[in-house]
Design a protein around this motif. Structure first.
Motif, PDB file in Angstrom:
ATOM      1  N   TYR A  65       0.812  -1.213   0.000  1.00 40.46           N
ATOM      2  CA  TYR A  65       0.000   0.000   0.000  1.00 40.46           C
ATOM      3  C   TYR A  65       0.844   1.261   0.000  1.00 40.46           C
ATOM      4  O   TYR A  65       0.410   2.312  -0.490  1.00 40.46           O
ATOM      5  CB  TYR A  65      -0.981  -0.009   1.175  1.00 40.46           C
ATOM      6  N   LYS A  66       2.068   1.198   0.548  1.00 42.65           N
ATOM      7  CA  LYS A  66       2.933   2.388   0.552  1.00 42.65           C
ATOM      8  C   LYS A  66       3.313   2.783  -0.872  1.00 42.65           C
ATOM      9  O   LYS A  66       3.375   3.975  -1.203  1.00 42.65           O
ATOM     10  CB  LYS A  66       4.179   2.130   1.398  1.00 42.65           C
ATOM     11  N   GLN A  67       3.569   1.782  -1.722  1.00 38.52           N
ATOM     12  CA  GLN A  67       3.864   2.079  -3.135  1.00 38.52           C
ATOM     13  C   GLN A  67       2.623   2.633  -3.847  1.00 38.52           C
ATOM     14  O   GLN A  67       2.728   3.521  -4.692  1.00 38.52           O
ATOM     15  CB  GLN A  67       4.354   0.816  -3.857  1.00 38.52           C
ATOM     16  N   SER A  77      -4.494  -8.462  -1.874  1.00 40.45           N
ATOM     17  CA  SER A  77      -3.076  -8.503  -1.495  1.00 40.45           C
ATOM     18  C   SER A  77      -2.866  -8.949  -0.052  1.00 40.45           C
ATOM     19  O   SER A  77      -1.730  -8.982   0.422  1.00 40.45           O
ATOM     20  CB  SER A  77      -2.439  -7.128  -1.701  1.00 40.45           C
ATOM     21  N   LYS A  78      -3.970  -9.267   0.613  1.00 40.95           N
ATOM     22  CA  LYS A  78      -3.925  -9.752   1.995  1.00 40.95           C
ATOM     23  C   LYS A  78      -3.232  -8.757   2.933  1.00 40.95           C
ATOM     24  O   LYS A  78      -2.484  -9.130   3.845  1.00 40.95           O
ATOM     25  CB  LYS A  78      -3.240 -11.122   2.064  1.00 40.95           C
ATOM     26  N   GLN A  79      -3.509  -7.487   2.695  1.00 40.68           N
ATOM     27  CA  GLN A  79      -3.014  -6.438   3.593  1.00 40.68           C
ATOM     28  C   GLN A  79      -4.129  -5.925   4.498  1.00 40.68           C
ATOM     29  O   GLN A  79      -3.963  -4.926   5.194  1.00 40.68           O
ATOM     30  CB  GLN A  79      -2.438  -5.263   2.787  1.00 40.68           C
ATOM     31  N   ASP A 139      -6.170  -0.536   9.832  1.00 46.68           N
ATOM     32  CA  ASP A 139      -6.142   0.623  10.735  1.00 46.68           C
ATOM     33  C   ASP A 139      -4.913   1.492  10.480  1.00 46.68           C
ATOM     34  O   ASP A 139      -5.008   2.729  10.423  1.00 46.68           O
ATOM     35  CB  ASP A 139      -6.173   0.143  12.190  1.00 46.68           C
ATOM     36  N   GLU A 140      -3.786   0.849  10.310  1.00 40.92           N
ATOM     37  CA  GLU A 140      -2.546   1.575   9.994  1.00 40.92           C
ATOM     38  C   GLU A 140      -2.666   2.297   8.653  1.00 40.92           C
ATOM     39  O   GLU A 140      -2.238   3.448   8.495  1.00 40.92           O
ATOM     40  CB  GLU A 140      -1.391   0.562   9.947  1.00 40.92           C
ATOM     41  N   ILE A 141      -3.263   1.615   7.686  1.00 36.48           N
ATOM     42  CA  ILE A 141      -3.426   2.192   6.341  1.00 36.48           C
ATOM     43  C   ILE A 141      -4.313   3.432   6.385  1.00 36.48           C
ATOM     44  O   ILE A 141      -4.018   4.457   5.755  1.00 36.48           O
ATOM     45  CB  ILE A 141      -4.008   1.130   5.384  1.00 36.48           C
ATOM     46  N   LEU A 142      -5.381   3.368   7.154  1.00 32.79           N
ATOM     47  CA  LEU A 142      -6.293   4.508   7.233  1.00 32.79           C
ATOM     48  C   LEU A 142      -5.665   5.688   7.957  1.00 32.79           C
ATOM     49  O   LEU A 142      -5.959   6.852   7.643  1.00 32.79           O
ATOM     50  CB  LEU A 142      -7.598   4.087   7.906  1.00 32.79           C
ATOM     51  N   VAL A 143      -4.800   5.433   8.911  1.00 35.67           N
ATOM     52  CA  VAL A 143      -4.079   6.527   9.578  1.00 35.67           C
ATOM     53  C   VAL A 143      -3.200   7.254   8.566  1.00 35.67           C
ATOM     54  O   VAL A 143      -3.173   8.492   8.514  1.00 35.67           O
ATOM     55  CB  VAL A 143      -3.233   5.990  10.755  1.00 35.67           C
ATOM     56  N   GLU A 144      -2.489   6.481   7.755  1.00 37.48           N
ATOM     57  CA  GLU A 144      -1.629   7.092   6.743  1.00 37.48           C
ATOM     58  C   GLU A 144      -2.457   7.790   5.669  1.00 37.48           C
ATOM     59  O   GLU A 144      -2.090   8.869   5.193  1.00 37.48           O
ATOM     60  CB  GLU A 144      -0.720   6.040   6.115  1.00 37.48           C
TER      61      GLU A 144
END
Length: 416
Positions: free
Chosen positions: A282-284, A316-318, A323-328
């Motif tokens: 998700y960072k990419q 992608s099974k992330q 929760d971490e993704i939504l914070v970012e």
């Protein structure tokens, strides 16, 4: 009877017959009209008459307070309907940002010829481009900015003589536009002088806005000289593109050219779940979207980006990092948080992970309550947890908001 009078008589008879047919046809119709735009008029001081304009608003315009880029279209009676339809379709499919489309109408053929050209000492049928430019800068654009939620990104599009005026407007030091789409511009005008007018401006790097120029299978338009000027004199930093349509003629090229020109302003804007998988984690994916912010109209998650991002995270099974993704996401794309969260809640509802779906929906409750989709997912949650009364309540609220916001029929059916 003169040819002019005969022509006017034929136009009048045609208009009468068309009106009669339309009236009879309308009387046979019992359905609802599909309204996609409006024609309006205002009093112009510069032209000393009433001038018409058309407006098409983006889908979901009524449900938010965001400001939008705008696209102004020359020769609106001929060009507005297909241009506004293409803009709406491309935005719906996630290929360009949503835009407010404004049609600049003319008062007939003579007015069109006069207002799209600069003076020609040999023929007084030309020569009022400066008047149209002043009208746009001083009257129409301020009016649109006052009436609608526009931002600073304003593009001008024109075809044929409208394309000539588009490039003329681009050359003006005080032009109010910052992107230009010129389809089959009539660069033959004034003995092909357009290229010689462009060259010193390009050499001095005074033209910095993105510009798209196209040409169909047509001769003696003078566009080859214009493109030569760009190739030899434009700075490497200038974002410009030329596209040739050898299988189109002067009349058929307008539609494919505007389709490509709009995507020229938003390259790589469209991306689906499989494309995201190819990028990596998700960072990419976020890095890709952050790069899109530098484009002419910027970037934020629209409905299709959110839908595809939801699928990508599950594929992608992330999803355990949600929760971490939504914070970012909240830090990088705060205006997109509610919409993306609703789509993620939809994914958890489909997986019957109702506690996680509810947690996400509650996180954006304050903003989400104004979204029909939020109520739809609350309804799915309550239905899945066998709370039928609350499910029905939120389903009704979803449809009520969709009606309030003038949702398109496809979006209403998505809520069913």
């Amino acid at each position: 009877m003169t040819i002019k009078k005969v022509t006017l008589l034929l136009i009048a008879l045609t208009s009468f017959n068309t009106l009669s047919f339309a009236t009879e046809t309308h009387a046979q119709q019992s359905g609802s009209a599909i309204v996609s735009a409006y024609e309006l008029q205002h009093s112009s001081t510069i032209f000393a008459e009433k001038r018409r304009y058309m407006v098409s608003l983006p889908e979901r315009y009524s449900m938010n307070k965001r400001s939008y880029p705008s696209l102004f279209v020359i020769d609106a009676d001929f060009q507005f309907q297909h241009v506004s339809a293409v803009v709406k379709n491309l935005a719906r499919m996630g290929k360009i940002p949503p835009m407010i489309v404004v049609g600049i109408a003319n008062q007939g053929g003579d007015d069109y010829l006069k207002t799209t050209t600069w003076p020609d000492n040999k023929d007084d049928a030309f020569g009022h481009a400066s008047k149209l430019q002043a009208y746009l800068s001083q009257e129409l654009l301020p009016l649109i900015d006052q009436q609608y939620r526009t931002n600073s990104q304003k593009a001008l599009a024109g075809y044929s003589l409208g394309g000539l005026f588009t490039l003329y407007s681009m050359m003006q030091e005080d032009t109010p536009f910052n992107a230009f789409l010129a389809m089959s511009p009539s660069a033959w005008f004034d003995e092909y002088s357009l290229a010689s007018k462009l060259t010193p401006l390009l050499t001095a790097n005074k033209l910095t806005a993105p510009v798209f120029i196209s040409l169909a299978n047509e001769e003696d338009m003078g566009v080859d000289k214009v493109i030569e000027a760009f190739e030899t004199s434009a700075a490497k930093s200038l974002n410009w593109q030329y596209k040739h349509y050898p299988n189109e003629n002067h009349f058929t090229t307008a539609l494919p050219a505007i389709y490509d020109g709009l995507q020229f302003l938003a390259p790589n804007y469209a991306i689906d779940g499989t494309d995201m998988l190819a990028l990596g984690d998700y960072k990419q994916v976020f890095a890709h979207f952050k790069a899109q912010k530098k484009q002419w109209a910027g970037f934020q998650f629209e409905w299709l980006h959110s839908y595809q991002f939801n699928k990508y995270l599950f594929w992608s099974k992330q999803i355990d990092q949600v929760d971490e993704i939504l914070v970012e996401l909240a830090a990088e794309f705060p205006e997109s948080l509610t919409l993306v969260t609703i789509h993620l809640a939809s994914g958890f509802n489909k997986k019957k992970n109702f506690p996680k779906a509810l947690q996400l929906l509650q996180q954006v409750k304050k903003q989400g309550e104004s979204f029909p989709g939020w109520h739809k997912q609350m309804s799915v949650y309550y239905s899945g947890t066998e709370q039928a009364e609350l499910a029905a309540k939120h389903q009704a609220l979803a449809l009520e908001l969709a009606k309030k916001y003038h949702f398109e029929s496809w979006e209403v059916w998505e809520l069913m």
